[in-house]
Every structure is written in structure tokens, then in C-alpha cells.
Design an enzyme around this catalytic site. Structure first.
Site, mmCIF file in Angstrom:
data_model
loop_
_atom_site.group_PDB
_atom_site.id
_atom_site.type_symbol
_atom_site.label_atom_id
_atom_site.label_comp_id
_atom_site.label_asym_id
_atom_site.label_seq_id
_atom_site.Cartn_x
_atom_site.Cartn_y
_atom_site.Cartn_z
ATOM 1 N N ALA A 98 0.864 -1.186 0.000
ATOM 2 C CA ALA A 98 0.000 0.000 0.000
ATOM 3 C C ALA A 98 0.898 1.232 0.000
ATOM 4 C CB ALA A 98 -0.882 -0.026 1.238
ATOM 5 N N GLY A 141 0.640 -5.052 0.876
ATOM 6 C CA GLY A 141 -0.550 -5.169 0.025
ATOM 7 C C GLY A 141 -0.254 -5.843 -1.308
ATOM 8 N N GLU A 144 -0.373 -9.438 -0.582
ATOM 9 C CA GLU A 144 -1.783 -9.761 -0.324
ATOM 10 C C GLU A 144 -2.577 -9.831 -1.630
ATOM 11 O OE1 GLU A 144 -1.942 -6.490 2.490
ATOM 12 O OE2 GLU A 144 -2.606 -7.869 4.053
ATOM 13 N N GLU A 164 4.729 -4.936 7.184
ATOM 14 C CA GLU A 164 3.949 -3.887 7.862
ATOM 15 C C GLU A 164 4.436 -3.626 9.287
ATOM 16 O OE1 GLU A 164 2.662 -6.336 6.048
ATOM 17 O OE2 GLU A 164 1.080 -5.567 4.739
HETATM 18 N N1 CAA Z 1 4.528 3.237 -0.774
HETATM 19 C C1 CAA Z 1 4.885 4.398 -1.365
HETATM 20 N N2 CAA Z 1 6.020 4.547 -2.070
HETATM 21 C C2 CAA Z 1 6.821 3.468 -2.181
HETATM 22 C C3 CAA Z 1 6.516 2.230 -1.598
HETATM 23 C C4 CAA Z 1 5.283 2.129 -0.871
HETATM 24 N N3 CAA Z 1 4.861 0.990 -0.317
HETATM 25 N N4 CAA Z 1 7.508 1.366 -1.869
HETATM 26 C C5 CAA Z 1 8.412 2.037 -2.612
HETATM 27 N N5 CAA Z 1 8.002 3.310 -2.798
HETATM 28 C C6 CAA Z 1 8.683 4.387 -3.531
HETATM 29 C C7 CAA Z 1 9.844 4.941 -2.732
HETATM 30 O O1 CAA Z 1 9.393 5.885 -1.786
HETATM 31 C C8 CAA Z 1 10.668 5.543 -3.844
HETATM 32 O O2 CAA Z 1 10.088 6.762 -4.223
HETATM 33 P P1 CAA Z 1 11.005 8.094 -4.377
HETATM 34 O O3 CAA Z 1 11.940 7.764 -5.523
HETATM 35 O O4 CAA Z 1 10.019 9.161 -4.699
HETATM 36 O O5 CAA Z 1 11.718 8.256 -3.089
HETATM 37 C C9 CAA Z 1 10.479 4.575 -4.998
HETATM 38 O O6 CAA Z 1 9.279 3.854 -4.707
HETATM 39 C C10 CAA Z 1 11.599 3.565 -5.126
HETATM 40 O O7 CAA Z 1 11.749 2.933 -3.863
HETATM 41 P P2 CAA Z 1 13.162 2.780 -3.126
HETATM 42 O O8 CAA Z 1 14.072 3.922 -3.463
HETATM 43 O O9 CAA Z 1 12.915 2.547 -1.683
HETATM 44 O O10 CAA Z 1 13.696 1.470 -3.866
HETATM 45 P P3 CAA Z 1 14.674 0.372 -3.284
HETATM 46 O O11 CAA Z 1 14.977 -0.535 -4.424
HETATM 47 O O12 CAA Z 1 15.805 0.971 -2.563
HETATM 48 O O13 CAA Z 1 13.800 -0.444 -2.176
HETATM 49 C C11 CAA Z 1 11.843 -1.583 -1.362
HETATM 50 C C12 CAA Z 1 12.691 -1.171 -2.583
HETATM 51 C C13 CAA Z 1 12.620 -2.587 -0.519
HETATM 52 C C14 CAA Z 1 10.598 -2.256 -1.901
HETATM 53 C C15 CAA Z 1 11.502 -0.354 -0.523
HETATM 54 O O14 CAA Z 1 10.986 0.656 -1.374
HETATM 55 C C16 CAA Z 1 10.483 -0.606 0.545
HETATM 56 O O15 CAA Z 1 10.807 -1.149 1.579
HETATM 57 N N6 CAA Z 1 9.202 -0.217 0.311
HETATM 58 C C17 CAA Z 1 8.167 -0.321 1.294
HETATM 59 C C18 CAA Z 1 7.635 -1.749 1.389
HETATM 60 C C19 CAA Z 1 6.559 -1.845 2.452
HETATM 61 O O16 CAA Z 1 6.765 -1.550 3.609
HETATM 62 N N7 CAA Z 1 5.339 -2.297 2.065
HETATM 63 C C20 CAA Z 1 4.223 -2.431 2.945
HETATM 64 C C21 CAA Z 1 3.344 -1.244 2.886
HETATM 65 S S1 CAA Z 1 2.040 -1.266 4.107
HETATM 66 C C22 CAA Z 1 0.800 -2.217 3.450
HETATM 67 O O17 CAA Z 1 0.923 -2.736 2.366
HETATM 68 C C23 CAA Z 1 -0.446 -2.341 4.295
HETATM 69 C C24 CAA Z 1 -1.451 -3.340 3.833
HETATM 70 O O18 CAA Z 1 -1.423 -4.467 4.219
HETATM 71 C C25 CAA Z 1 -2.526 -2.973 2.925
#
Ligand code: CAA
Length: 290
Positions: A98, A141, A144, A164
């Protein structure tokens, strides 16, 4: 591409609930979306492909994207030429979860009264089979969403996780339930409580994915599987899907009862007759979805 007739068929319903959407999107399943790409695939154009296309945010899921996915799936569900659907992302990410930036300012009140995530599981309402083709990250998500599909194929670079907990929250789109049912309590607990990811190989070993392919072959192979499914009776395929899904919802006795009823139902179809006649006559069955 969704046929114009399919879209027009849906017109009255769409028009009633969202007239502006209808005006803007009447022809949209053919490629007018902002966050997804849709296409018909396969030799007989009988596979609907939905590709999440928000690469800069690693396909982070937010409401406008989910609405487009739901709209495209509805078009493919209603298109009689489509027998199965493939849902994919980009090579780097199926979906990284998400949208955290969108979520960060939400409050309990806005989540609860705004019914946050309420239509994120429309995939589970599809009668047609749907295959998730997962390259790269399938996190939160994204994991999921993949688990809501009927089959998961993974690219060699796929990573699955429910991170999460690292954000101070828990999965909210079925992760604690679907992951646990598929991989068992110990691995699900470990993934959900630590936020650690698993590789494509580990996911296959745990039963989360059925096959692994090289990254560049993944979508092609998912479409090939979808074509195989689409070449069978669409009607009977839906019964098979309904029966398998019952295994997650009912007791064994109830599930077996439902299966028996659906099995008997197949004997009311022309396709069951055709399938068995074709076997006896040593020819390929020609199903008419009837
Ligand atoms: N939401 C919003 N933006 C996201 C994102 C997310 N879940 N995941 C990645 N992005 C964005 C980053 O912010 C970044 O944007 P900017 O260039 O504007 O800064 C871009 O995508 C590229 O990401 P990274 O620079 O972080 O890329 P990376 O290769 O270094 O890392 C990653 C990749 C490991 C996937 C890392 O981005 C990450 O950990 N993302 C978050 C993953 C996460 O926590 N997901 C769970 C979300 S909560 C949820 O999903 C709740 C539910 O159950 C419904």
C-alpha cells in the site's frame, strides 16, 4: 482490448453509479488508464492481461490504481471471449505494498469511517481464474494482492513479504489470514512478526507459488497457463474454481458436499457431454461454454 460492445453492455450500470467515470472511461479498458495497462493476449485473444504500471513508486497501491484494476477486471469478467486473466507488475516490482506516503497521514477515524481498503479485494469476487505473475517485490498489500489470485507464478527475482510490522502496523488486506492458510503458522508468523522477506525459491517450497521462471519469460508463461485454462469449458472452469475456493471457507464435510453438487451440475452442461464424447471418439473436445 475490451470490446466496445462489452463496455456498452456495462454502460447503464456504470452510468447510474458514476456518470463522469463513464464519460471518461467508456473506451478505457483498451488503454486509457493512468496506472495500469490492459491487453488481450494469447493465440485466440482469450486471456486478459492487467499490468500494474506505476513504476516510479514500485507499483505502490493506492485507491485510483485499485479502482482501475477493478474496472479492468470487471470488463474482462464480462467479456465472453476471455477465459482467464493474468495480473502482473514490472520486472522490479509486482507491487511494493500500500502507498505508505498516502497512508502516513491517515487516522483511525478516517480509515474506519472512510472504509479504507474496502474494495481492495475485488479480485476475490472474480469468477474467472486469475494468475498473478510476480517479478520483483510483492510486499505488504502487493503480497496480499498476489495471494488473492488463484495461481501465483514467480520470476526468479521475486521477493514476498509482509513488512507492515516495520511500519508499526499489521497487514490489512488479508495477509495474516491468507499467508497463514497457505504457508502454515510458523513461516507466516516469522514473516509477519519480523518483516523478513522470502525468495521465489522459498515461496515455492512453502507452496505460495506454483512455478518459477526467468524474469523475462514470466508473463509469457503465465499467459501460456491462462491459455490452457481458457481452452477448457469456461462454465465448468468456474465450477472447479468455486469448489477449490470452498476449501478455504468451509469444513471438509461441507466442502465435499459442495463439490459433489457441482460435479453433478457439470452433467447438466453440453460441455461435459462434449468432453466425454471427445475422449471416447479420440478427438479434441470443442467446448462451447454451455
Ligand atoms: N509506498 C509508497 N512509495 C513506495 C513504496 C510504498 N509501499 N515502496 C516504494 N516506494 C517508492 C519509494 O518511496 C521511492 O520513491 P522516491 O523515488 O520518490 O523516493 C520509490 O518507490 C523507489 O523505492 P526505493 O528507493 O525505496 O527502492 P529500493 O529498491 O531501494 O527499495 C523496497 C525497494 C525494498 C521495496 C523499498 O521501497 C520498501 O521497503 N518499500 C516499502 C515496502 C513496504 O513496507 N510495504 C508495505 C506497505 S504497508 C501495506 O501494504 C499495508 C497493507 O497491508 C494494505
Amino acid at each position: 482490448m475490451a470490446s466496445l460492445s462489452t463496455l456498452l453492455l456495462r454502460g447503464p450500470t456504470l452510468l447510474r453509479c458514476c456518470p463522469r467515470l463513464f464519460a471518461a472511461r467508456t473506451y478505457a479498458a483498451g488503454g486509457d488508464f493512468k496506472y495500469i495497462i490492459t491487453e488481450k493476449k494469447g493465440k485466440n485473444n482469450n486471456v486478459g492481461l492487467v499490468q500494474l504500471n506505476r513504476p516510479k513508486a514500485l507499483n505502490a497501491l493506492f485507491q485510483p490504481l485499485i479502482e482501475e484494476v477493478n474496472q479492468a477486471l470487471t470488463v474482462f469478467q464480462e467479456d465472453p471471449s476471455i477465459g482467464a486473466i493474468v495480473l502482473t507488475g514490472t520486472e522490479k516490482a509486482f507491487a511494493a505494498g500500500a502507498d505508505i506516503k498516502e497512508m502516513s497521514d491517515k487516522t483511525f477515524q478516517s480509515c474506519y469511517s472512510g472504509k479504507f481498503l474496502k474494495d481492495w479485494d475485488s479480485v476475490t469476487q472474480l469468477k474467472k481464474p486469475i494468475i498473478a505473475a510476480v517479478n520483483g517485490y510483492a510486499l505488504g498489500g502487493g503480497c496480499e494482492l498476489a495471494m488473492m489470485c488463484d495461481i501465483i507464478y514467480a520470476g526468479e527475482n521475486a521477493q514476498f513479504g509482509q513488512p507492515e510490522i516495520l511500519l508499526g502496523t499489521i497487514p490489512g488486506a488479508g495477509g495474516t489470514q491468507r499467508l497463514t492458510r497457505v504457508v502454515g503458522k510458523s513461516l507466516a508468523m516469522e514473516m509477519i512478526l519480523t518483516g523478513d522477506r522470502i525468495s521465489a525459491q522459498e515461496a515455492k517450497q512453502a507452496g505460495l507459488v506454483s512455478k518459477i521462471f526467468p524474469v523475462e519469460k514470466l508473463v509469457e508463461e503465465a499467459v501460456r497457463c491462462a491459455e490452457k485454462i481458457a481452452s477448457n469449458s469456461k462454465l465448468v472452469t468456474q465450477m472447479a474454481k468455486e469448489s477449490v475456493n470452498a476449501a478455504f471457507e468451509t469444513t471438509l464435510a461441507e466442502g465435499v458436499r459442495l463439490e459433489k453438487k457441482l460435479f453433478y451440475c457439470t452433467f447438466a452442461t453440453d460441455d461435459r457431454k462434449e468432453g466425454m464424447s471427445a475422449f471416447v471418439e479420440k478427438r479434441k473436445a470443442n467446448f462451447k461454454d454451455n
